[in-house]
Design an enzyme around this catalytic site. Structure first.
Site, PDB file in Angstrom:
ATOM      1  CD  GLU A 176      -2.770   1.348   2.467  1.00  0.00           C
ATOM      2  OE1 GLU A 176      -2.721   0.480   3.339  1.00  0.00           O
ATOM      3  OE2 GLU A 176      -3.568   2.295   2.501  1.00  0.00           O
ATOM      4  CE  LYS A 221      -6.036  -0.224   1.815  1.00  0.00           C
ATOM      5  NZ  LYS A 221      -6.819  -0.848   2.878  1.00  0.00           N
ATOM      6  N   GLY A 264      -9.319   6.814   1.500  1.00  0.00           N
ATOM      7  CA  GLY A 264      -8.970   8.092   2.149  1.00  0.00           C
ATOM      8  C   GLY A 264      -9.172   9.294   1.227  1.00  0.00           C
ATOM      9  N   GLY A 265      -9.724  10.378   1.787  1.00  0.00           N
ATOM     10  CA  GLY A 265      -9.896  11.601   1.010  1.00  0.00           C
ATOM     11  C   GLY A 265     -11.170  11.636   0.181  1.00  0.00           C
TER      12      GLY A 265
HETATM   13  P1  13P Z   1      -9.292   4.096   4.186  1.00  0.00           P
HETATM   14  O1  13P Z   1     -10.164   3.352   3.215  1.00  0.00           O
HETATM   15  O2  13P Z   1     -10.052   4.694   5.335  1.00  0.00           O
HETATM   16  O3  13P Z   1      -8.324   5.018   3.522  1.00  0.00           O
HETATM   17  O4  13P Z   1      -8.418   3.003   4.949  1.00  0.00           O
HETATM   18  C1  13P Z   1      -7.884   1.957   4.260  1.00  0.00           C
HETATM   19  C2  13P Z   1      -6.598   1.573   4.869  1.00  0.00           C
HETATM   20  O5  13P Z   1      -6.385   0.433   5.170  1.00  0.00           O
HETATM   21  C3  13P Z   1      -5.579   2.623   5.044  1.00  0.00           C
HETATM   22  O6  13P Z   1      -4.359   2.033   5.398  1.00  0.00           O
END
Ligand code: 13P
Length: 344
Positions: A176, A221, A264-265
């Site tokens: 990620e 990711k 996120g965001g």
């Molecule tokens: P979000 O979908 O809230 O961004 O979180 C996913 C995640 O695992 C961030 O590390």
């Protein structure tokens, strides 16, 4: 490594995605602040139990759940290990193994994720507990000073070392690298996000190859390509989908079985709409699905409000978002489906 490939492909089964429920103690405290709930071992357990016992959502739409070490070893209120609850729903348990992001010495606005020390032993333990996959998040901020080449390269290098340890332990690494949309100042353009995302993914795959990571036994990711959350100029759903897919086509080898986005965001509905629009684009070489934390959980958290009597309402909210994202993973979500649910 066929076993790793089989797990990776199962995680991206068509119409299913990953529930990210691996908020650290600090992050879950931020989420609970939304409903004014104190964070204790019990409140974290009760909240996650509410999610894992949402049988419709878990059985139909969720392939894997990313947990913290605490949750992987924890049991529900009645003593049933969470791992058993997940197994009943055929959900693969995953584990967040990074120890968080810390400032890079001598660098402005940039962080490097830590947690490699002792990782080999920890992974052996998680594998014994039944973890099928792991997650490590590297953060790339866009500011007036960042990212630097060093910031991108060091995070890419560490992601590759993490991925090698995972594969050695028989665990699928979810890699990620997150280019932040909601960092500071967060007013960058979508073009800038595209450029930084491409450079980041290029660096990540160059390091993964150099380290000898089996690309068929991992998942990516990433962030979607978005303008910063405070950018004046917004982008349409189609533009986000097109730019994200173009960037991925440029930088992600077809050997990678699947890409599971973070949310996120984005608002819940944006995260769903963007994923659905991408899945309407022809001839994608990988499966595109969700690995959402906030976009799957926020509505459920608010409906739950820390009270047992609200559990059915919270589970219904979670099931709804999981179903919307499942449809998006098939390219079949339509805005009317969310509008109808809001009206109900
Ligand atoms: P979000 O979908 O809230 O961004 O979180 C996913 C995640 O695992 C961030 O590390």
């Amino acid at each position: 490594m066929p076993a790793l490939n089989a797990i990776a492909r199962k995680l991206v089964t068509r119409g299913k995605g990953i529930l990210a429920a691996d908020e650290s103690e600090g992050t879950i405290a931020k989420r609970f602040a939304l409903i004014g709930l104190p964070v204790t071992l019990e409140s974290r357990r009760d909240y996650r139990e509410m999610l894992f016992r949402s049988t419709d959502a878990m059985n139909k739409y969720i392939s894997g759940a990313i947990l913290t070490e605490e949750t992987l070893e924890q049991s529900a209120k009645d003593g049933t290990p969470f791992r058993e609850l997940l197994a009943e729903a055929d959900v693969i348990p995953g584990i967040k193994v990074d120890r968080g992001a810390f400032p890079i010495p001598g660098s402005k606005d940039e962080k490097i994720t830590e947690g490699l020390d002792g990782l080999r032993n920890r992974l052996a333990h998680y594998a014994e507990l039944g973890a099928g996959f792991a997650k490590w998040r590297g953060v790339i901020a866009i500011t007036n000073y960042a990212p630097s080449r060093n910031g991108i390269r060091t995070n890419a290098h560490v992601l590759a070392r993490y991925a090698m340890y995972c594969q050695e332990a028989g665990i699928v690494p979810v890699v990620e690298p997150e280019v932040l949309a909601d960092g500071e100042p967060g007013d960058h353009s979508i073009e800038r996000c595209e450029e930084v995302t491409m450079e980041t993914l290029d660096a990540v795959f160059s390091e993964l190859r150099l380290a000898g990571v089996d690309l068929a036994g991992m998942l990516l990711k990433p962030n979607m390509v978005l303008p910063g959350v405070r950018a004046a100029e917004r982008a349409s759903v189609e533009e986000v989908a097109r730019r994200t897919v173009e960037t991925l086509r440029h930088s992600v080898p077809a050997a990678v079985p699947g890409i599971a986005f973070l949310s996120g965001g984005q608002t819940d509905e944006q995260a769903t709409a963007h994923l659905s629009a991408m899945n309407q684009i022809d001839a994608l070489p990988w499966t595109l699905t969700f690995s959402y934390g906030r976009a799957l959980q926020t509505a459920a958290l608010v409906a739950w409000d820390g009270q047992e009597k609200n559990v059915p309402k919270a589970q219904a909210a979670f099931e709804h978002r999981a179903r919307m994202n499942s449809l998006a993973a098939l390219g079949e979500w339509r805005p009317e489906l969310d509008m109808a649910a809001r009206a109900a």
